[in-house]
Design an enzyme around this catalytic site. Sequence first.
Site, PDB file in Angstrom:
ATOM      1  N   ARG A  52      -1.930  -5.056 -11.628  1.00  0.00           N
ATOM      2  CA  ARG A  52      -2.051  -5.785 -12.897  1.00  0.00           C
ATOM      3  C   ARG A  52      -3.288  -5.382 -13.681  1.00  0.00           C
ATOM      4  NH1 ARG A  52      -1.137 -11.845 -10.718  1.00  0.00           N
ATOM      5  NH2 ARG A  52      -2.372 -10.958  -9.024  1.00  0.00           N
ATOM      6  N   ASP A  95       2.985  -5.825 -14.423  1.00  0.00           N
ATOM      7  CA  ASP A  95       2.996  -7.194 -13.918  1.00  0.00           C
ATOM      8  C   ASP A  95       4.454  -7.613 -13.825  1.00  0.00           C
ATOM      9  OD1 ASP A  95       2.871  -9.934 -13.495  1.00  0.00           O
ATOM     10  OD2 ASP A  95       1.121 -10.205 -14.782  1.00  0.00           O
ATOM     11  N   LYS A 151       3.548  -6.405   6.641  1.00  0.00           N
ATOM     12  CA  LYS A 151       3.677  -7.643   7.396  1.00  0.00           C
ATOM     13  C   LYS A 151       2.339  -8.404   7.366  1.00  0.00           C
ATOM     14  CE  LYS A 151       5.718  -7.732  11.301  1.00  0.00           C
ATOM     15  NZ  LYS A 151       5.439  -7.483  12.731  1.00  0.00           N
ATOM     16  N   ASP A 180       3.784  -2.567  10.456  1.00  0.00           N
ATOM     17  CA  ASP A 180       2.794  -3.208  11.323  1.00  0.00           C
ATOM     18  C   ASP A 180       1.838  -2.086  11.710  1.00  0.00           C
ATOM     19  OD1 ASP A 180       1.243  -4.218  13.393  1.00  0.00           O
ATOM     20  OD2 ASP A 180       2.848  -5.477  14.187  1.00  0.00           O
ATOM     21  N   HIS A 181       0.641  -2.085  11.133  1.00  0.00           N
ATOM     22  CA  HIS A 181      -0.216  -0.912  11.282  1.00  0.00           C
ATOM     23  C   HIS A 181      -0.608  -0.656  12.742  1.00  0.00           C
ATOM     24  CE1 HIS A 181      -3.512  -3.920  11.126  1.00  0.00           C
ATOM     25  NE2 HIS A 181      -4.206  -3.024  11.807  1.00  0.00           N
ATOM     26  N   LYS A 185      -1.210   3.148  15.591  1.00  0.00           N
ATOM     27  CA  LYS A 185      -2.426   3.487  16.321  1.00  0.00           C
ATOM     28  C   LYS A 185      -2.126   4.477  17.447  1.00  0.00           C
ATOM     29  CE  LYS A 185      -5.080  -0.739  15.431  1.00  0.00           C
ATOM     30  NZ  LYS A 185      -6.290  -0.077  14.922  1.00  0.00           N
ATOM     31  N   GLU A 219     -11.382 -10.327  18.082  1.00  0.00           N
ATOM     32  CA  GLU A 219     -12.195  -9.930  16.930  1.00  0.00           C
ATOM     33  C   GLU A 219     -13.535 -10.651  16.984  1.00  0.00           C
ATOM     34  OE1 GLU A 219      -9.491  -9.246  13.170  1.00  0.00           O
ATOM     35  OE2 GLU A 219      -8.996 -11.185  14.059  1.00  0.00           O
ATOM     36  N   ASP A 238      -0.769 -14.940  11.767  1.00  0.00           N
ATOM     37  CA  ASP A 238      -1.445 -13.713  11.340  1.00  0.00           C
ATOM     38  C   ASP A 238      -1.456 -12.652  12.425  1.00  0.00           C
ATOM     39  OD1 ASP A 238      -3.003 -12.245   9.380  1.00  0.00           O
ATOM     40  OD2 ASP A 238      -4.744 -12.584  10.655  1.00  0.00           O
ATOM     41  N   HIS A 243       1.187  -8.810  15.416  1.00  0.00           N
ATOM     42  CA  HIS A 243       0.749  -7.693  16.249  1.00  0.00           C
ATOM     43  C   HIS A 243       1.021  -7.905  17.742  1.00  0.00           C
ATOM     44  CE1 HIS A 243      -1.012  -6.199  12.661  1.00  0.00           C
ATOM     45  NE2 HIS A 243      -2.050  -7.000  12.662  1.00  0.00           N
ATOM     46  N   LYS A 341     -10.716 -15.097  16.597  1.00  0.00           N
ATOM     47  CA  LYS A 341     -11.854 -14.639  15.795  1.00  0.00           C
ATOM     48  C   LYS A 341     -13.151 -15.183  16.390  1.00  0.00           C
ATOM     49  CE  LYS A 341      -9.529 -13.874  11.406  1.00  0.00           C
ATOM     50  NZ  LYS A 341      -9.818 -12.437  11.417  1.00  0.00           N
TER      51      LYS A 341
END
Length: 490
Positions: A52, A95, A151, A180-181, A185, A219, A238, A243, A341
């Site tokens: 945008r 947009d 995702k 899903d990154h 890996k 994390e 999340d 994952h 976390k």
Amino acid sequence: MTPTSLTRTSASLLVIFGATGDLAQRMLFPSLYGLARDGLLAPALRILGTARSELDAADFRHIVAGAVQRHVPAAEFDATVLEALLARIDYRSADTADAASMQQLGDTITGLRHGDVVYHLSTAPRFYAPICDALGAQGLAGEGTRVLLEKPIGHDLASAIAINDGVTRVFDEARVFRVDHYLGKEGVQNLLALRFGNALFEPLWNARHIQQVQITLAETVGVEGRGDYYDHSGAMRDMVQNHLLQLLCLTAMEPPSQFEPTAVRNEKLKVLRSLRPIGAAQVATETVAGQYTAGAVNGQPVPGYLDELGHASRTETFVALRAHVDNWRWSGVPFYLRTGKRLPSRTTEIHLQFRAVPHSIFGGVQMAPNSLTIRLQPQEQIELRLMSKTPGLDRAGPRLSQVALDLDMHEEFAAHRRRPAYERLYLDAIEGNGTLFVRRDETEAAWEWVDGVLDGWRHADLAPRPYAAGTWGPSSALAMAERHGHSWRE
């Protein structure tokens, strides 16, 4: 649902929606630079960014250049490669709420297109269906196009179905690549190679020989400016849905008939459909939710979640689960899943503990069980722990101790550059290979299982338990494993 195989034709145009966002700058442009540096982008490939933001092409190229310079290691930076990459790049603001700007974007895509097109929707999921509808209305979503979706897709099963329905109205399932990154890996790829490329492990990879499996994704960071998103999501949506369940599938799945998209996805889906439900009657004993309070990470004081958020919340920042895959291979083997976390260290690993030897010939010598640990981050490493004789004369009988056989992937393959996940995922998407992407039925099966846990928490009125930042979560997470004679690996 088994989509037809996609004919693999390399794309000539990559269109990135949300091209001024954080993901694009941290991951996408540096990954495109890495592919360009290694000569892996076809000479004819063009890249069109859209968002945008009202920018011209020169402004956008300046943003891309800055992102590459910030996130690419200095030893890998080459100004000539960057200039060549920038020469491929154009920009058009648009947009979804503005039909005229979307029409102008469509005209730009038509002018740049000279073959297949990949659309990467690096936006909030609520924009997926409107973007796809706009592309379809302009005749830009037919054969020879495919779409990448980030995702997690949706907030629960119902919203995931709605988003998937909106996308597949325009793009048939074979042309939808859900990202899903973690699947890009190197360590995840090595898990498949370890399991299915070696005769040593596959005969032992079952309930007869494995006592328990632990998958940890820890994390050290907090919400890092993503408080509004995270408070709506939480660790279960999340990380677990996104994952951890994918790592569980790759660990537990049967050998696919071949390494191709449909075969791999079918085996992952079987695992998800074999997961024992965890509902209101089980959540108190099989799950733990936590929320970090003030503490210290790496010797530095850090605030609690509520301090960072600025208001009261029952959102979980930590989840531990005891899951079961109810099939012949894994019957009776607990899969302990843990993510959070503000934990003491940043690590992602899969740990398999083998059963004890049936009888020890070494008298009263304590025998530690064999174990295999596949570490995905911060460094890729495979560690096999075995019992070995301790050096000495052993006049009172042999002494044994546990030793580790380590394969440090960075050391072993020092001559090979470690590629970010998006390099592999982009290259596969551009070439039309969907093996490392997630199919619709996988996504919805994962949401169905996760929704059961979330509904169980609501019905049992379970609030997340506090844990100090810099610790391994609430003490009840330790107790959950210890009740069954197990301990978390730390």
